[in-house]
Design a protein around this motif. Structure first.
Motif, PDB file in Angstrom:
ATOM      1  N   ASP A 123      31.916   2.626 -69.520  1.00  0.00           N
ATOM      2  CA  ASP A 123      32.010   3.278 -68.324  1.00  0.00           C
ATOM      3  C   ASP A 123      31.188   4.646 -68.337  1.00  0.00           C
ATOM      4  O   ASP A 123      30.512   4.745 -67.457  1.00  0.00           O
TER       5      ASP A 123
ATOM      6  N   SER B 133      37.618   9.584 -63.474  1.00  0.00           N
ATOM      7  CA  SER B 133      38.857   8.754 -64.109  1.00  0.00           C
ATOM      8  C   SER B 133      40.143   9.433 -63.460  1.00  0.00           C
ATOM      9  O   SER B 133      40.022  10.378 -62.653  1.00  0.00           O
TER      10      SER B 133
ATOM     11  N   ALA C  70      36.281   8.790 -72.082  1.00  0.00           N
ATOM     12  CA  ALA C  70      35.550   7.854 -71.370  1.00  0.00           C
ATOM     13  C   ALA C  70      35.389   6.710 -72.221  1.00  0.00           C
ATOM     14  O   ALA C  70      34.685   6.743 -73.341  1.00  0.00           O
TER      15      ALA C  70
END
Length: 440
Positions: free
Chosen positions: A177, A75, A173
């Motif tokens: 994902d 990320s 998250a």
């Protein structure tokens, strides 16, 4: 390594490990370089797109692509840590039998000595290894030692599982994902992987299918962070939280041979209606003051006088973080003399105050009012007595609030009397409440 070196190293890794090219556009590569330098989307210059487009489309698409290619959750927030670790340990930890990646502890803490937790370790091993529980929650106050206990447990039992994966929700998250990451991890050499074409329900069932075929242990740490992250909107956080609830419900209800452990301040609300035969909860409390190993650890590491060490641990009710914050203070300001330190009022470090602030930020008003009342009681009280203190609130609501406070380790239940009684679990917490809420 600087940002450009990490990007070059990543391209080389993908070419070597995946036999493909890392296809990044100039804009994507620039976003990645900025992100590796912890630069906000709003401050990224000369990308040729509006900030909203970068933030809501191009950026998320980039990190989703990187997650798929690397088999790790990448990320904007964690890309520096994740990609640096990837390049430092490009092969991961290997299974000597089949040479395939099976142990992913990239987001786990370093293994440390754990004192006085033999009973808890044994209980976890019984539930997870012997009884094959599908879902286990490890709850309790921040700093009580939940994460270190599970890290020790993983090291003890890792050889009994085909796969062990640790996910830290300090790097939050989205469920889709996370499932894509897990799927690419499990099916990294499988041409049937079509993660992008599946909806969340299909991804959940796909993962459950794998958990049925293989003995897996998934650890979700800092569970409560799911509802704290500012990377997504409040509505998205609520949807994401509900999606994780669906995932946990599926884990608890569908047949498989694996276990998911979540570590946090409280359980997911969906767990109240999960299959209780396959779900266990462990609320961690303080260490025993008579644990000689822990006493020697404090004495050795902080140069304290051995006079009064049991009294110190007892005074802090075995709260590991509070003791390790108090010990340097004793060494510096009392020349290591514990009894001199204990002559003063209970020492509450700012870090402990911050932890309790986070706890209370997650409580409802009724829960805060109940624990405030308990903090001002000289003795534990029963539920009927508590009902009388809040006559305008339904008894069901009070009972539900007490159940949550007990589960999170903030309130202690005593069953030694005819009726169970309840009190604030820790002296430090009582002092915090009286300082924070001076009027009741």
């Amino acid at each position: 390594m600087d940002a450009k070196q990490i990007i070059r190293g990543l391209k080389d890794w993908v070419k070597r490990e995946k036999a493909i090219d890392l296809n990044l556009s100039d804009c994507q590569e620039a976003i990645l370089e900025y992100s590796l330098q912890n630069i906000a989307y709003a401050n990224m210059e000369n990308l040729g797109y509006a900030v909203d487009t970068i933030k809501n489309n191009t950026g998320p698409e980039l990190f989703q692509y990187l997650s798929q290619v690397t088999g790790r959750t990448v990320s904007k927030k964690n890309c520096l840590l994740t990609l640096s670790r990837l390049l430092e340990h490009p092969g991961g930890e290997k299974d000597p039998e089949n040479n395939s990646l099976r142990l992913d502890l990239e987001e786990a803490p370093n293994l440390q000595d754990v004192y006085g937790r033999e009973q808890e370790l044994s209980k976890l091993e019984t539930w997870i290894v012997t009884e094959h529980c599908a879902l286990v929650g490890v709850l309790g106050m921040g700093g009580i030692g939940k994460t270190l206990l599970l890290r020790k447990f993983v090291d003890k039992v890792k050889d009994k599982f085909d796969y062990v994966i640790w996910k830290n929700f300090k790097y939050p998250a989205l469920l889709e994902d996370f499932l894509t990451h897990i799927e690419s991890y499990f099916f990294v050499n499988n041409s049937e992987t079509t993660a992008n074409k599946k909806n969340i329900s299909q991804k959940i069932l796909s993962l459950i299918s794998f958990l049925k075929q293989h003995r897996c242990l998934l650890i979700f740490d800092h569970w409560e962070q799911l509802m704290i992250t500012n990377e997504i909107s409040a509505d998205q956080r609520e949807i994401n939280y509900d999606n994780y609830g669906r995932f946990l419900r599926s884990v608890s209800e569908l047949e498989h041979q694996s276990c998911v452990v979540f570590i946090g301040l409280e359980i997911h609300r969906q767990m109240d209606i999960a299959d209780k035969f396959r779900v266990r909860e462990l609320t961690l409390t303080g260490l025993n003051s008579r644990d000689t190993q822990y006493s020697q650890y404090l004495l050795r590491n902080f140069q304290l006088s051995d006079q009064g060490i049991e009294k110190l641990i007892e005074e802090y009710q075995g709260y590991p973080l509070a003791l390790e914050l108090a010990a340097p203070y004793i060494q510096t300001y009392h020349n290591g003399q514990i009894y001199e330190f204990l002559k003063g009022t209970l020492f509450v470090h700012d870090a402990i105050t911050d932890i309790f602030d986070k706890h209370f930020s997650r409580l409802l008003n009724i829960e805060i009012n109940i624990i405030r009342e308990l903090a001002h009681e000289t003795e534990p009280i029963s539920l009927p007595e508590l009902y009388q203190l809040f006559p305008s609130i339904s008894q069901a609501k009070i009972s539900q609030s007490m159940d949550k406070l007990c589960r999170t380790g903030l309130v202690e239940k005593n069953d030694s009397q005819k009726l169970p009684t309840f009190g604030v679990v820790h002296r430090l917490l009582t002092k915090y409440i009286k300082n924070r809420y001076r009027e009741i």
